[in-house]
Design an enzyme around this catalytic site. Structure first.
Site, PDB file in Angstrom:
ATOM      1  N   GLY A 119      -7.574 -13.540  11.480  1.00  0.00           N
ATOM      2  CA  GLY A 119      -6.705 -12.572  12.148  1.00  0.00           C
ATOM      3  C   GLY A 119      -6.972 -12.529  13.642  1.00  0.00           C
ATOM      4  N   GLN A 120      -6.299 -11.572  14.303  1.00  0.00           N
ATOM      5  CA  GLN A 120      -6.376 -11.495  15.763  1.00  0.00           C
ATOM      6  C   GLN A 120      -7.820 -11.297  16.238  1.00  0.00           C
ATOM      7  OE1 GLN A 120      -4.915  -7.927  17.586  1.00  0.00           O
ATOM      8  NE2 GLN A 120      -4.665  -8.861  19.606  1.00  0.00           N
ATOM      9  N   ILE A 137      -7.887 -15.204   3.367  1.00  0.00           N
ATOM     10  CA  ILE A 137      -7.011 -15.592   2.267  1.00  0.00           C
ATOM     11  C   ILE A 137      -6.170 -16.810   2.671  1.00  0.00           C
ATOM     12  CG2 ILE A 137      -5.090 -14.051   2.897  1.00  0.00           C
ATOM     13  CD1 ILE A 137      -5.111 -13.225  -0.138  1.00  0.00           C
ATOM     14  N   ARG A 138      -6.013 -17.009   3.993  1.00  0.00           N
ATOM     15  CA  ARG A 138      -5.273 -18.176   4.510  1.00  0.00           C
ATOM     16  C   ARG A 138      -6.101 -18.852   5.590  1.00  0.00           C
ATOM     17  NH1 ARG A 138      -3.261 -15.956   9.544  1.00  0.00           N
ATOM     18  NH2 ARG A 138      -3.832 -13.779   9.431  1.00  0.00           N
ATOM     19  N   TYR A 165      -1.672   3.553   7.354  1.00  0.00           N
ATOM     20  CA  TYR A 165      -2.800   2.873   7.997  1.00  0.00           C
ATOM     21  C   TYR A 165      -3.833   3.890   8.497  1.00  0.00           C
ATOM     22  CZ  TYR A 165      -5.093   0.026  11.661  1.00  0.00           C
ATOM     23  OH  TYR A 165      -6.004  -0.625  12.465  1.00  0.00           O
ATOM     24  N   LYS A 187      -7.663   4.521   7.297  1.00  0.00           N
ATOM     25  CA  LYS A 187      -8.803   4.401   8.213  1.00  0.00           C
ATOM     26  C   LYS A 187      -9.612   5.705   8.230  1.00  0.00           C
ATOM     27  CE  LYS A 187      -8.511   0.162   9.601  1.00  0.00           C
ATOM     28  NZ  LYS A 187      -9.541  -0.814   9.230  1.00  0.00           N
ATOM     29  N   GLY A 220     -11.550 -11.900   6.768  1.00  0.00           N
ATOM     30  CA  GLY A 220     -10.405 -11.669   7.666  1.00  0.00           C
ATOM     31  C   GLY A 220     -10.628 -12.407   8.972  1.00  0.00           C
TER      32      GLY A 220
HETATM   33  N1  SER Z   1      -3.392  -1.960  16.944  1.00  0.00           N
HETATM   34  C1  SER Z   1      -3.296  -1.135  15.776  1.00  0.00           C
HETATM   35  C2  SER Z   1      -1.899  -0.910  15.390  1.00  0.00           C
HETATM   36  O1  SER Z   1      -1.068  -0.873  16.265  1.00  0.00           O
HETATM   37  C3  SER Z   1      -3.975   0.183  16.030  1.00  0.00           C
HETATM   38  O2  SER Z   1      -5.224   0.161  15.463  1.00  0.00           O
HETATM   39  O3  SER Z   1      -1.624  -0.730  14.244  1.00  0.00           O
END
Ligand code: SER
Length: 328
Positions: free
Chosen positions: A22-23, A46-47, A153, A157, A19
Site C-alpha cells: 500500500g501507500q 494480498i497482492r 473507517y 480506528k 499491507g
Molecule cells: N488518509 C485517510 C483517509 O483519507 C485518513 O486517515 O481516509
C-alpha cells in the site's frame, strides 16, 4: 524454556509488514530494509507491489484476515515485530461498510492476539485523524477530546485504539500507534481516502496543468509528507517502552492546508496551473474531521519533529514526480 525466552528477547530484530504494497507500506518496507538489511524485513500483502518493492527483499502472500497464514510466516522467519498496514480507508469504507469493519478490526485482533500469545514482541498499528468527528474541537484538536467519528473507517480506528490500550493494560502487549493525518507521497498512490486529492493534484498539475478538486475551497485538513510519516513510525517503534505513555494512539501533525493553498503553492512552480471545485460525498467526511492537530504529546514523550511544510513538500513532490514521468 528459560533459554528459549532469553533467545527470543535477544534475538535479532525480524520484521513483518502486513499491507506492504500500500501507500505507506511500500515506503516503510523500503526504509526498514535500508536500516535493518533486506532479509530482516519481510513484505506481505494480498497482492504484489511495485517493482522496486518486489525486488528489494522477501515477499509473502498473506491475507490479513487469515490468522494461520500470518502465524506460519511469523514462524518461518522468526518474526519479532509486526507492522499492520492493511486497512480500508475512509471513502472506500463508506461504500463497503461491512468489509471495512471486518478487515480493519479482525486484522488487528489477529496481530494483537499473536502478541498476547507471545509469538511476537512488538506491534505497530496506524490510527487516523478519522477517529475524530463533527463534535470534536476542530482547531488544534487535543490528544484527549470528544471522539464521535461518523465514518465506518473512523469507528473502526477508534475501536481499534481502545483495543490496543486494552491489550497493553491487560496482557502487556507492546503496541504502538499514531493517528496519521492525510499522507502525501509520490512513489505509490493512495487508495480510497478522503485526503487523496492532495496527491492527485500534483500528478494532474504536471500532466494536465489543471485539477478538478473533489473537496471544496476552504476545506482545511491536517496533512503530512511521506518522509515525515515514515520517520515518525520508525521513531515511535524505536522509543524506549517507558517513553510511550499513550497506548491508544498519539496525535501526529506536520501541516494543514486547503485546496486553494496547495494550488497557490503549485503555481509558484507551474504558474498556469488551474484548480476547479466539484465536491462529492467525500466533502461530508472531510467536514467531520479536524482542521489542525495538537501533537505536543508525541513531541514531548518521544521527541517527534516534522521536517516538511507545504513549500518543501511541494518542491519535493513536483521534482520527484517530474523525474518519474520522464523515465516512463
Ligand atoms: N488518509 C485517510 C483517509 O483519507 C485518513 O486517515 O481516509
Amino acid at each position: 524454556m528459560i533459554n528459549d525466552k532469553i533467545n527470543f528477547y535477544f534475538m535479532k530484530k525480524s520484521i513483518l509488514i502486513i499491507g506492504a504494497c500500500g501507500q505507506i507500506g511500500t515506503e516503510l518496507t523500503l526504509k526498514l530494509r535500508e536500516i535493518n538489511g533486506k532479509n530482516s524485513v519481510i513484505a506481505a500483502d494480498i497482492r504484489e507491489g511495485n517493482e522496486e518493492l518486489m525486488q528489494s527483499g522477501p515477499f509473502e502472500s498473506i491475507n490479513a484476515l487469515d490468522y494461520h497464514s500470518i502465524l506460519s510466516v511469523i514462524e518461518k522467519y522468526a518474526i519479532t515485530e509486526v507492522y499492520l498496514m492493511a486497512a480500508m480507508l475512509s471513502a472506500t469504507g463508506e461504500k463497503f461498510p461491512d468489509k471495512a469493519w471486518e478487515l480493519n478490526m479482525n486484522s488487528l485482533f489477529n496481530v494483537l492476539n499473536l502478541a498476547k500469545e507471545g509469538k511476537i514482541k512488538k506491534v505497530f498499528w496506524p490510527s487516523s485523524i478519522a477517529v475524530f468527528g463533527p463534535t470534536t474541537p476542530k482547531e488544534n484538536t487535543p490528544q484527549e477530546t470528544i471522539m464521535e467519528p461518523s465514518t465506518v473507517y473512523g469507528i473502526s480506528k477508534q475501536a481499534g485504539e481502545r483495543w490496543c490500550e486494552y491489550y497493553f493494560n491487560k496482557y502487556g502487549v507492546d503496541v504502538r500507534s499514531l493517528r496519521y493525518p492525510g499522507i502525501i507521497s509520490w512513489k505509490t498512490n493512495p487508495g480510497g481516502g478522503t485526503t487523496d486529492y492532495a496527491v492527485e493534484i500534483y500528478h494532474n498539475a504536471l500532466l494536465l496543468g489543471k485539477y478538478d478538486s473533489f473537496l471544496n475551497k476552504g476545506t482545511k485538513l491536517p496533512m503530512m509528507y511521506m518522509d515525515d510519516a515514515i520517520d515518525a513510525t520508525i521513531k515511535i517503534m524505536d522509543a524506549k517502552p517507558e517513553d510511550i505513555k499513550i497506548r491508544s494512539s498519539y496525535n501526529l501533525a506536520a501541516m494543514s492546508f486547503t485546496p486553494e493553498e496547495i494550488a497557490e503553492e503549485i503555481r509558484t512552480f507551474i504558474p498556469e496551473f488551474e484548480i476547479s471545485y466539484h465536491s462529492d460525498f467525500r466533502q461530508n467526511i472531510a467536514d467531520s474531521w479536524p482542521r489542525s492537530i495538537d501533537d505536543s504529546r508525541a513531541r514531548e514523550d518521544w521527541g517527534w519533529k516534522h521536517k516538511f511544510d507545504l513549500k518543501k513538500m511541494s518542491k519535493n513532490m513536483l521534482n520527484s514526480l517530474h523525474a518519474k514521468y520522464e523515465e516512463l
